[in-house]
Design a protein around this motif. Structure first.
Motif, PDB file in Angstrom:
ATOM      1  N   PHE A 187      54.806  50.766  36.212  1.00 62.05           N
ATOM      2  CA  PHE A 187      53.351  50.734  36.007  1.00 62.05           C
ATOM      3  C   PHE A 187      53.015  49.525  35.171  1.00 62.05           C
ATOM      4  O   PHE A 187      53.757  49.170  34.244  1.00 62.05           O
ATOM      5  CB  PHE A 187      52.882  51.989  35.261  1.00 62.05           C
ATOM      6  N   GLU A 188      51.878  48.901  35.512  1.00 60.81           N
ATOM      7  CA  GLU A 188      51.425  47.789  34.679  1.00 60.81           C
ATOM      8  C   GLU A 188      49.913  47.809  34.537  1.00 60.81           C
ATOM      9  O   GLU A 188      49.207  48.512  35.273  1.00 60.81           O
ATOM     10  CB  GLU A 188      51.933  46.442  35.208  1.00 60.81           C
ATOM     11  N   GLU A 189      49.455  47.009  33.589  1.00 64.68           N
ATOM     12  CA  GLU A 189      48.028  46.877  33.313  1.00 64.68           C
ATOM     13  C   GLU A 189      47.302  46.354  34.553  1.00 64.68           C
ATOM     14  O   GLU A 189      47.829  45.511  35.280  1.00 64.68           O
ATOM     15  CB  GLU A 189      47.907  45.857  32.162  1.00 64.68           C
ATOM     16  N   PHE A 190      46.083  46.821  34.790  1.00 60.94           N
ATOM     17  CA  PHE A 190      45.247  46.311  35.871  1.00 60.94           C
ATOM     18  C   PHE A 190      44.568  45.034  35.382  1.00 60.94           C
ATOM     19  O   PHE A 190      43.956  45.012  34.323  1.00 60.94           O
ATOM     20  CB  PHE A 190      44.188  47.345  36.258  1.00 60.94           C
ATOM     21  N   LEU A 191      44.718  43.953  36.160  1.00 60.40           N
ATOM     22  CA  LEU A 191      44.089  42.688  35.784  1.00 60.40           C
ATOM     23  C   LEU A 191      42.892  42.427  36.694  1.00 60.40           C
ATOM     24  O   LEU A 191      42.985  42.585  37.909  1.00 60.40           O
ATOM     25  CB  LEU A 191      45.074  41.523  35.939  1.00 60.40           C
ATOM     26  N   ASP A 192      41.832  41.991  36.068  1.00 59.37           N
ATOM     27  CA  ASP A 192      40.601  41.655  36.770  1.00 59.37           C
ATOM     28  C   ASP A 192      40.578  40.136  36.919  1.00 59.37           C
ATOM     29  O   ASP A 192      41.209  39.449  36.137  1.00 59.37           O
ATOM     30  CB  ASP A 192      39.494  42.122  35.805  1.00 59.37           C
ATOM     31  N   GLU A 194      40.193  36.430  39.662  1.00 56.42           N
ATOM     32  CA  GLU A 194      40.334  35.900  41.026  1.00 56.42           C
ATOM     33  C   GLU A 194      41.789  35.494  41.253  1.00 56.42           C
ATOM     34  O   GLU A 194      42.393  34.807  40.434  1.00 56.42           O
ATOM     35  CB  GLU A 194      39.394  34.693  41.200  1.00 56.42           C
ATOM     36  N   GLU A 195      42.341  35.900  42.411  1.00 59.39           N
ATOM     37  CA  GLU A 195      43.751  35.617  42.695  1.00 59.39           C
ATOM     38  C   GLU A 195      43.936  34.236  43.308  1.00 59.39           C
ATOM     39  O   GLU A 195      43.040  33.721  43.973  1.00 59.39           O
ATOM     40  CB  GLU A 195      44.290  36.634  43.703  1.00 59.39           C
ATOM     41  N   ALA A 196      45.105  33.663  43.101  1.00 57.23           N
ATOM     42  CA  ALA A 196      45.467  32.421  43.790  1.00 57.23           C
ATOM     43  C   ALA A 196      46.978  32.369  43.956  1.00 57.23           C
ATOM     44  O   ALA A 196      47.710  33.098  43.266  1.00 57.23           O
ATOM     45  CB  ALA A 196      44.985  31.209  42.993  1.00 57.23           C
ATOM     46  N   LEU A 285      50.981  37.946  38.815  1.00 53.82           N
ATOM     47  CA  LEU A 285      50.936  39.246  39.497  1.00 53.82           C
ATOM     48  C   LEU A 285      52.274  39.514  40.160  1.00 53.82           C
ATOM     49  O   LEU A 285      52.749  40.637  40.188  1.00 53.82           O
ATOM     50  CB  LEU A 285      49.878  39.248  40.599  1.00 53.82           C
ATOM     51  N   GLU A 286      52.821  38.465  40.757  1.00 53.69           N
ATOM     52  CA  GLU A 286      54.108  38.626  41.456  1.00 53.69           C
ATOM     53  C   GLU A 286      54.760  37.274  41.680  1.00 53.69           C
ATOM     54  O   GLU A 286      54.091  36.241  41.735  1.00 53.69           O
ATOM     55  CB  GLU A 286      53.900  39.292  42.825  1.00 53.69           C
ATOM     56  N   PHE A 287      56.095  37.318  41.797  1.00 55.65           N
ATOM     57  CA  PHE A 287      56.848  36.168  42.272  1.00 55.65           C
ATOM     58  C   PHE A 287      57.337  36.494  43.676  1.00 55.65           C
ATOM     59  O   PHE A 287      57.755  37.622  43.942  1.00 55.65           O
ATOM     60  CB  PHE A 287      58.109  35.947  41.419  1.00 55.65           C
TER      61      PHE A 287
END
Ligand code: AMP
Ligand code: GLY
Length: 429
Positions: A187-192, A194-196, A285-287
């Motif tokens: 589980f991780e914190e929800f981030l608000d 814009e994604e890139a 967010l991810e690799f």
């Protein structure tokens, strides 16, 4: 040179297209490829799956392949790079231990903590269903739940309520919805924000950034509906200002490449950093251990360099001194899917209008879920094809992409109407 490209999606179609432009290349094999790759100059499909490592090795040795390029994550996590390298074959991609950056979300989260890399706050990981259920009883929502292992992009759920969190735990851990990939969850914190997507070539030491891009994951306009493998992309992504690009390089990419080397897992290959940007700050967010899909469809058409020497220098650890040259024109890719995707859908519908669309200038049609049946190209998957256009500015490029999309049709075809709209808000028009 003879090149082997592994995979069958729009990403691999784009790789074959770009590699085929190199005067160094005589022949390309795509395993298993799709109905589009088989029609590209110099390319021949080979009926071997990306996970059949021994067959791929035997093929590469028999055909005396000079360079292998791996599209999807599964063969990387299974150790294809170690296998090919041990047999004296040049291959682009991280070793099995380095690919853990994508293969285990728990490894990647703990790695980021060890190296002070900005990311969503880690709330904990669990291999027991009961303990995970007890944990979500006491947290503040929203939170994000993730399966530890590879789940084809489907192992992540933003949970707004305890019911959603319990559902995820139940499906992943008790129901084994993602197989063993969900035996452990985090589980991780929800981030608000814009994604890139920021992609880099690295030879384990030197880092060469690619042009920025942005994916569109949800199936419907305005980012509504279920997440998919990607409904479209554009490059460059104006949310990635030069300052953000610099921050990501300094705070994320350099510490990642250095940290992996320090931990005895030198990272040689393509590093994909997925970030959330808010208030001028990017967090991971991810690799991913590979090129993105559909990001590749908008990045590679903008790369002016011959890609083959770049890939060769990644594989041989000689990136130092190389620079990349980018076409200033933007690229937009609209993905067309089977009706119903990412839920159930039907296959085998004849696709019309491909030739007319292909005749438009600066338009590339990349196949993914297509097949050849009785001489006709038919649908054969969820994400069927992508239409990439390039034009002088973002607005003209979006229009060009949709002009081509409107020429293509099959029964039930679906696509988002708003790909690229987020880029327009940054432009003064
Ligand atoms: P991942 O495979 O980890 O990138 O997750 C897939 C998608 O879930 C991302 O592209 C985001 O849209 C969303 N997501 C993942 N992690 C978070 C987070 N911590 N906060 C908000 N959204 C997230
Ligand atoms: N576009 C997201 C991915 O390639 O994982």
């Amino acid at each position: 040179m003879k090149i082997l490209v592994i995979g069958s999606g729009g990403r691999e179609h784009t790789l074959v297209w770009k590699i085929g432009k190199s005067s160094l290349v005589k022949q390309i094999f795509c395993a298993p490829g799709n109905a589009g790759t088989n029609r590209l100059p110099k390319c021949e499909n080979v009926n071997i799956k990306p996970t059949e490592l021994d067959k791929l090795l035997a093929f590469a040795l028999f055909k005396e392949i000079d360079l292998t390029v791996v599209g999807p994550e599964d063969p990387l996590v299974m150790g294809i790079v170690d296998l090919f390298t041990a047999n004296g074959l040049a291959i682009v991609g991280p070793s099995q231990r380095a690919a853990e950056l994508e293969g285990s979300k728990i490894f990647s989260k703990e790695f980021m903590l060890r190296h002070n890399i900005p990311t969503a706050e880690y709330l904990g990981d669990f291999d027991s269903c009961l303990r995970a259920l007890a944990f979500v009883d006491g947290v503040k929502f929203p939170i994000v739940a993730k399966a530890d292992g590879l789940a084809a992009g489907k192992g992540v759920k933003v949970c707004h309520t305890i019911t959603e969190a319990r559902e995820f735990i139940d499906e992943a851990m008790a129901g084994r919805k993602f197989g063993m990939a969900g035996a452990k969850i985090l589980f991780e914190e929800f981030l608000d924000g814009e994604e890139a997507s920021l992609l880099y070539f690295s030879d384990g030491e030197n880092i060469l950034p690619m042009a920025s891009s942005q994916d569109h994951k949800p199936v419907n306009d305005n980012d509504e509906g279920l997440n998919t493998g990607g409904m479209g992309a554009y490059s460059p992504a104006p949310v990635v200002t030069p300052k953000i690009a610099e921050q990501v390089m300094r705070d994320i990419t350099v510490p990642t490449i250095r940290g992996m080397a320090q931990e005895g897992r030198p990272y040689r290959g393509i590093l994909y950093v997925g970030v959330m940007i808010k208030d001028g700050q990017a967090k991971v967010l991810e690799f991913n251990a590979r090129f993105g899909d559909p990001e590749t469809q908008v990045i590679l058409p903008r790369l002016k360099n011959d890609i083959v020497p770049v890939l060769m220098r990644v594989a041989t650890g000689t990136l130092k001194g190389l620079t990349l040259d980018w076409d200033p024109r933007p690229a937009v890719c609209v993905v067309m899917t089977s009706g119903g995707y990412p839920g159930p859908y039907t296959k085998g519908h004849v696709i019309t209008g491909l030739e007319q669309a292909e005749q438009m200038g600066d338009v590339i049609i990349t196949h993914a879920g297509t097949a050849l049946k009785d001489g006709k190209i038919v649908t054969n998957g969820g994400r069927v094809l992508g239409v990439t256009a390039m034009d002088r500015d973002m607005l003209m490029t979006i229009l060009a992409a949709y002009n081509a999309v409107e020429l293509i049709n099959w029964e039930g075809a679906h696509y988002r109407q708003d790909i690229g709209r987020k880029a327009l808000k940054y432009l003064k028009i």
